[in-house]
Design a protein around this motif. Structure first.
Motif, PDB file in Angstrom:
ATOM      1  N   ALA A   1       0.948  -1.122   0.068  1.00  0.00           N
ATOM      2  CA  ALA A   1       0.055  -0.175   0.270  1.00  0.00           C
ATOM      3  C   ALA A   1       0.803   1.445   0.082  1.00  0.00           C
ATOM      4  CB  ALA A   1      -0.893   0.065   1.285  1.00  0.00           C
ATOM      5  N   SER A   2       0.551   2.209  -0.982  1.00  0.00           N
ATOM      6  CA  SER A   2       1.374   3.622  -0.964  1.00  0.00           C
ATOM      7  C   SER A   2       0.380   4.641  -1.521  1.00  0.00           C
ATOM      8  CB  SER A   2       2.638   3.292  -1.964  1.00  0.00           C
ATOM      9  OG  SER A   2       2.056   3.031  -3.186  1.00  0.00           O
ATOM     10  N   ARG A   3       0.791   5.495  -1.710  1.00  0.00           N
ATOM     11  CA  ARG A   3       0.117   6.930  -2.013  1.00  0.00           C
ATOM     12  C   ARG A   3      -0.017   6.906  -3.675  1.00  0.00           C
ATOM     13  NH1 ARG A   3       4.236  11.808  -1.794  1.00  0.00           N
ATOM     14  NH2 ARG A   3       2.475  12.844  -2.392  1.00  0.00           N
ATOM     15  N   PHE A   4       0.823   5.986  -4.113  1.00  0.00           N
ATOM     16  CA  PHE A   4       1.104   6.126  -5.844  1.00  0.00           C
ATOM     17  C   PHE A   4       0.129   5.067  -6.673  1.00  0.00           C
ATOM     18  CE2 PHE A   4       4.839   7.547  -3.525  1.00  0.00           C
ATOM     19  CZ  PHE A   4       5.047   8.844  -4.129  1.00  0.00           C
ATOM     20  N   ILE A   5      -0.158   5.555  -7.740  1.00  0.00           N
ATOM     21  CA  ILE A   5      -0.770   4.459  -8.666  1.00  0.00           C
ATOM     22  C   ILE A   5      -0.249   4.900  -9.914  1.00  0.00           C
ATOM     23  CG2 ILE A   5      -2.948   5.855  -8.964  1.00  0.00           C
ATOM     24  CD1 ILE A   5      -4.290   3.476  -9.804  1.00  0.00           C
ATOM     25  N   SER A   6       0.300   4.104 -10.863  1.00  0.00           N
ATOM     26  CA  SER A   6       0.694   4.233 -11.939  1.00  0.00           C
ATOM     27  C   SER A   6      -0.397   3.919 -13.327  1.00  0.00           C
ATOM     28  CB  SER A   6       2.069   3.280 -12.378  1.00  0.00           C
ATOM     29  OG  SER A   6       2.377   3.485 -13.969  1.00  0.00           O
ATOM     30  N   VAL A   7      -0.599   4.822 -14.215  1.00  0.00           N
ATOM     31  CA  VAL A   7      -1.469   4.402 -15.319  1.00  0.00           C
ATOM     32  C   VAL A   7      -0.820   4.582 -16.752  1.00  0.00           C
ATOM     33  CG1 VAL A   7      -3.427   5.160 -14.025  1.00  0.00           C
ATOM     34  CG2 VAL A   7      -2.302   6.698 -15.390  1.00  0.00           C
ATOM     35  N   LYS A   8      -1.069   3.778 -17.718  1.00  0.00           N
ATOM     36  CA  LYS A   8      -0.589   3.593 -18.764  1.00  0.00           C
ATOM     37  C   LYS A   8      -1.660   3.115 -19.896  1.00  0.00           C
ATOM     38  CE  LYS A   8       3.613   1.452 -19.069  1.00  0.00           C
ATOM     39  NZ  LYS A   8       4.628   0.370 -19.062  1.00  0.00           N
ATOM     40  N   PRO A   9      -1.653   3.885 -20.997  1.00  0.00           N
ATOM     41  CA  PRO A   9      -2.604   3.698 -22.272  1.00  0.00           C
ATOM     42  C   PRO A   9      -1.722   2.572 -23.052  1.00  0.00           C
ATOM     43  CG  PRO A   9      -1.900   5.829 -22.566  1.00  0.00           C
ATOM     44  CD  PRO A   9      -1.281   5.313 -21.116  1.00  0.00           C
ATOM     45  N   ARG A  10      -2.624   1.524 -23.479  1.00  0.00           N
ATOM     46  CA  ARG A  10      -1.955   0.420 -24.389  1.00  0.00           C
ATOM     47  C   ARG A  10      -2.454   0.722 -25.765  1.00  0.00           C
ATOM     48  NH1 ARG A  10      -2.914  -5.312 -21.429  1.00  0.00           N
ATOM     49  NH2 ARG A  10      -0.930  -5.454 -20.332  1.00  0.00           N
ATOM     50  N   VAL A  11      -3.416   1.731 -25.800  1.00  0.00           N
ATOM     51  CA  VAL A  11      -4.219   1.974 -27.120  1.00  0.00           C
ATOM     52  C   VAL A  11      -4.381   3.468 -27.523  1.00  0.00           C
ATOM     53  CG1 VAL A  11      -6.397   1.648 -28.576  1.00  0.00           C
ATOM     54  CG2 VAL A  11      -5.496  -0.010 -27.282  1.00  0.00           C
ATOM     55  N   ALA A  12      -3.964   3.745 -28.686  1.00  0.00           N
ATOM     56  CA  ALA A  12      -3.987   5.361 -29.000  1.00  0.00           C
ATOM     57  C   ALA A  12      -5.819   5.820 -28.932  1.00  0.00           C
ATOM     58  CB  ALA A  12      -3.347   5.426 -30.233  1.00  0.00           C
ATOM     59  N   ASN A  13      -5.763   7.001 -28.663  1.00  0.00           N
ATOM     60  CA  ASN A  13      -7.021   7.930 -28.787  1.00  0.00           C
ATOM     61  C   ASN A  13      -8.089   7.155 -27.767  1.00  0.00           C
ATOM     62  OD1 ASN A  13      -5.850   9.539 -30.727  1.00  0.00           O
ATOM     63  ND2 ASN A  13      -6.272   7.882 -32.283  1.00  0.00           N
ATOM     64  N   VAL A  14      -7.619   6.432 -26.493  1.00  0.00           N
ATOM     65  CA  VAL A  14      -8.701   5.932 -25.798  1.00  0.00           C
ATOM     66  C   VAL A  14      -9.074   6.945 -24.529  1.00  0.00           C
ATOM     67  CG1 VAL A  14      -8.518   3.754 -26.569  1.00  0.00           C
ATOM     68  CG2 VAL A  14      -6.670   4.504 -24.662  1.00  0.00           C
ATOM     69  N   SER A  15     -10.058   6.822 -24.123  1.00  0.00           N
ATOM     70  CA  SER A  15     -10.399   7.556 -22.795  1.00  0.00           C
ATOM     71  C   SER A  15     -10.894   6.640 -21.698  1.00  0.00           C
ATOM     72  CB  SER A  15     -10.986   8.830 -22.941  1.00  0.00           C
ATOM     73  OG  SER A  15     -10.473   9.837 -23.743  1.00  0.00           O
ATOM     74  N   THR A  16     -10.808   6.907 -20.389  1.00  0.00           N
ATOM     75  CA  THR A  16     -11.472   6.291 -19.594  1.00  0.00           C
ATOM     76  C   THR A  16     -11.435   6.984 -18.188  1.00  0.00           C
ATOM     77  OG1 THR A  16     -11.888   4.143 -18.336  1.00  0.00           O
ATOM     78  CG2 THR A  16      -9.514   4.967 -18.429  1.00  0.00           C
ATOM     79  N   ASP A  17     -12.627   6.782 -17.065  1.00  0.00           N
ATOM     80  CA  ASP A  17     -12.483   7.496 -16.118  1.00  0.00           C
ATOM     81  C   ASP A  17     -11.895   6.549 -14.974  1.00  0.00           C
ATOM     82  OD1 ASP A  17     -14.395   5.356 -15.987  1.00  0.00           O
ATOM     83  OD2 ASP A  17     -15.794   6.512 -14.904  1.00  0.00           O
ATOM     84  N   ILE A  18     -11.399   7.220 -13.948  1.00  0.00           N
ATOM     85  CA  ILE A  18     -10.695   6.369 -12.842  1.00  0.00           C
ATOM     86  C   ILE A  18     -11.150   7.042 -11.613  1.00  0.00           C
ATOM     87  CG2 ILE A  18      -8.738   7.674 -12.987  1.00  0.00           C
ATOM     88  CD1 ILE A  18      -6.842   5.517 -11.965  1.00  0.00           C
ATOM     89  N   HIS A  19     -11.341   6.173 -10.691  1.00  0.00           N
ATOM     90  CA  HIS A  19     -12.198   6.596  -9.185  1.00  0.00           C
ATOM     91  C   HIS A  19     -11.257   5.948  -8.197  1.00  0.00           C
ATOM     92  CE1 HIS A  19     -15.258   8.082  -6.753  1.00  0.00           C
ATOM     93  NE2 HIS A  19     -15.278   6.935  -6.040  1.00  0.00           N
ATOM     94  N   ILE A  20     -10.462   6.889  -7.364  1.00  0.00           N
ATOM     95  CA  ILE A  20      -9.711   6.504  -6.412  1.00  0.00           C
ATOM     96  C   ILE A  20     -10.358   6.506  -5.123  1.00  0.00           C
ATOM     97  CG2 ILE A  20      -7.150   6.578  -5.473  1.00  0.00           C
ATOM     98  CD1 ILE A  20      -6.286   7.763  -8.280  1.00  0.00           C
ATOM     99  N   VAL A  21     -10.021   5.487  -4.254  1.00  0.00           N
ATOM    100  CA  VAL A  21     -10.684   5.753  -2.869  1.00  0.00           C
ATOM    101  C   VAL A  21      -9.387   5.683  -1.860  1.00  0.00           C
ATOM    102  CG1 VAL A  21     -12.266   4.994  -1.210  1.00  0.00           C
ATOM    103  CG2 VAL A  21     -12.945   4.589  -3.392  1.00  0.00           C
TER     104      VAL A  21
END
Length: 278
Positions: free
Chosen positions: A86-106
């Motif tokens: 457990a840490s304060r960090f999260i890494s995100v990386k897109p695998r596909v071009a021109n994509v979008s998504t939402d992310i909800h962090i608790v």
């Protein structure tokens, strides 16, 4: 938009295992932006995070928080990684071009951060966010940072349970050792008592002296004294007052006396250690 999918269930984040080949994209090299701070407020639109194709963007919660859980709408075209602890960090990386998504962090303090991730490799501006620091914009969320966490990562909970169990085991072992030590002392103590002193019984009775004995560390004198006599130690035929405790007719001297005497005015009774045993 795809429905949100939980991707974190304990200390770390689950890495999406399904691989999808990236779509063709502009071959122009992507450039990282300098780290920036993003304020997240419940009443505002989710901030947009610019992500680069196959590039990692590090999202950092406030220093007092840790990631407790993460939900995302697309866990196929995006990789989410929070490490193994457990840490304060999260890494995100897109695998596909021109994509979008939402992310909800608790967070472990119960704060919630909603972001919009967008891959920008086909845009004229090829700069992507390399590191983003999240700041709660609501006062209630800021207040929760000063409170104790409401969620504890499973790994930390297991560690705390193990530490509590170990502490209880050590405490029980220490208590058992102390009880054993006390029992041994009680069983052995009578054998350490020595009643090897002699004195003039008539003078002792007149003064109120009844018994003198010693153990390995102390000398004891017991009697029924109308007035508490002064206690002297005799060395080289000279008497000197010594330190002692007196309670309910019992003298406790913090040493072994060989020779001494009790005196009240002209009344005196001398005692001597014979060393003849119990």
């Amino acid at each position: 938009m795809k429905p949100p999918i939980p991707i974190v269930v304990s200390a770390g984040l689950a890495l999406a295992s399904t691989y999808v080949p990236c779509h063709a994209a502009d071959t122009r090299p992507l450039q990282p932006n300098a780290p920036r701070t993003v304020i997240v407020a419940e009443a505002d639109m989710p901030p947009v995070i610019r992500a680069g194709l196959l590039q990692s963007t590090l999202i950092a919660l406030p220093a007092d928080e840790k990631v407790a859980n993460v939900f995302a709408g697309d866990t196929v075209d995006w990789v989410f990684d929070g490490g193994h602890v457990a840490s304060r960090f999260i890494s995100v990386k897109p695998r596909v071009a021109n994509v979008s998504t939402d992310i909800h962090i608790v967070s472990d303090h119960g704060n919630e951060y909603t972001l919009q991730l967008h891959e920008i490799s086909s845009e004229p501006d090829g700069h992507f966010d390399s590191k983003v620091f999240l700041v709660p914009g609501d006062q209630a969320a800021r207040d929760r940072l000063a409170q104790l966490p409401v969620f504890v990562p499973l790994a930390e909970l297991d560690k705390a349970r193990q530490e509590i169990t170990a502490a209880k085991t050590a405490q029980a072992a220490e208590r058992k050792a102390e009880e054993t030590k006390v029992e041994q002392y009680r069983s052995q103590y009578p054998g350490s008592l020595h009643f090897d002193y002699t004195w003039d019984k008539a003078k002792g009775n007149a003064l109120g002296l009844e018994e003198i004995w010693r153990d390995d560390k102390f000398t004891y004198l017991r009697g029924r004294f109308q007035e508490t006599p002064a206690l002297y130690e005799v060395k080289d035929k000279k008497g000197s007052l010594i330190n002692f405790d007196f309670n309910a007719g019992l003298y406790t001297v913090p040493k072994q006396l060989d020779n001494g005497y009790l005196a009240i005015g002209k009344q005196r009774v001398d005692f001597h250690r014979t060393g003849e045993g119990n």
